[in-house]
Design a protein around this motif. Structure first.
Motif, PDB file in Angstrom:
ATOM      1  N   TRP A   1       0.845  -1.205   0.000  1.00  0.00           N
ATOM      2  CA  TRP A   1       0.000   0.000   0.000  1.00  0.00           C
ATOM      3  C   TRP A   1       0.879   1.254   0.000  1.00  0.00           C
ATOM      4  O   TRP A   1       0.629   2.189  -0.752  1.00  0.00           O
TER       5      TRP A   1
ATOM      6  N   CYS B   1       0.608   5.503  -1.429  1.00  0.00           N
ATOM      7  CA  CYS B   1       0.782   6.549  -0.419  1.00  0.00           C
ATOM      8  C   CYS B   1       2.219   7.058  -0.366  1.00  0.00           C
ATOM      9  O   CYS B   1       2.790   7.216   0.729  1.00  0.00           O
TER      10      CYS B   1
ATOM     11  N   VAL C   1      -0.153   5.675   5.140  1.00  0.00           N
ATOM     12  CA  VAL C   1      -1.398   4.920   4.974  1.00  0.00           C
ATOM     13  C   VAL C   1      -2.298   5.201   6.169  1.00  0.00           C
ATOM     14  O   VAL C   1      -1.835   5.291   7.315  1.00  0.00           O
TER      15      VAL C   1
END
Length: 240
Positions: free
Chosen positions: A106, A111, A116
């Motif tokens: 992620w 990001c 995140v």
């Protein structure tokens, strides 16, 4: 044979790979249409997508929870897709990945300019286990853990046999991937996932995020529950 196959799990857990692996000319493939509608609603734009026109077709849908807003990590795609497509025979395939490795993915993919959201990340895992708890006694449900190569491939092969899609050259008879509002687009992200249909351990990144484990405690609990084969998350998991 199933009328509807729904693949769901946190973003970057392997849902796109499973969606691609199950491609078959008897099915229409939909790439996260419900999350697309949520994103359009949050952006104040119209999706223009008419899912109802596919009623009567056999459908495979991939929905991935997160990564930006709680709204896209905390929705139930199952009943809504059953209602839209009027499906009778449904298979729910849940996909999970080790939280530290998923979080690292992620961070890298979505990001780069900021952290995140802990709430969104944890909720993506909690939502996946909530679906398992809610539908395990109602629908056919299979759970795939990305790091468990033998179980992952064995279960995926079993699903492919049930669907008749063992031929890796098969493609969906129609493929619907609505274009999200500009702020949600990440170019090139899906290239590798959309190319292969066979599990390859070399494609599973072992990079882990450097994070205080308390930040992802709910995700870790949900992942542990799935690893133990439980049907519901730990009682210490909470809603956000």
């Amino acid at each position: 044979m199933y009328d509807l196959v729904l693949i769901a799990g946190p973003c970057r857990s392997g849902t796109t790979f499973v969606f691609n692996a199950l491609s078959h000319s008897d099915f229409v493939g939909f790439f996260q249409p419900l999350k697309h509608q949520i994103r359009c609603g949050l952006s104040g734009t119209s999706s223009g997508m008419k899912l109802e026109r596919y009623v009567g077709k056999r459908i495979v849908i991939k929905e991935a929870f997160g990564p930006y807003n709680l709204e896209e990590a905390d929705y139930d795609p199952v009943q809504k897709t059953i209602d839209i497509f009027q499906a009778d025979k449904v298979l729910l395939v849940l996909v999970l990945r080790s939280p530290p490795e998923c979080l690292a993915s992620w961070e890298k993919a979505f990001c780069s300019d900021g952290p995140v959201s802990d709430q969104v990340f944890n909720q993506a895992y909690l939502n996946t286990l909530r679906l398992q708890q809610k539908y395990a006694q109602i629908l056919d449900v299979e759970t795939l853990i990305l790091e468990q190569e033998q179980h992952f491939t064995r279960t995926l092969d079993k699903i492919k046999t049930r669907l008749g899609c063992a031929d890796v050259t098969q493609r969906y008879c129609d493929y619907v991937k609505p274009r999200d509002p500009h702020r949600y687009e990440v170019h090139g992200l899906l290239d590798k996932a959309l190319k292969g249909k066979d599990y390859n351990a070399a494609y599973v990144s072992r990079e882990t995020a450097t994070v205080e484990m308390s930040r992802i405690a709910v995700a870790l609990q949900c992942y542990g529950a799935a690893m133990r084969g439980l049907n519901e998350p730990s009682e210490s998991c909470h809603e956000f």
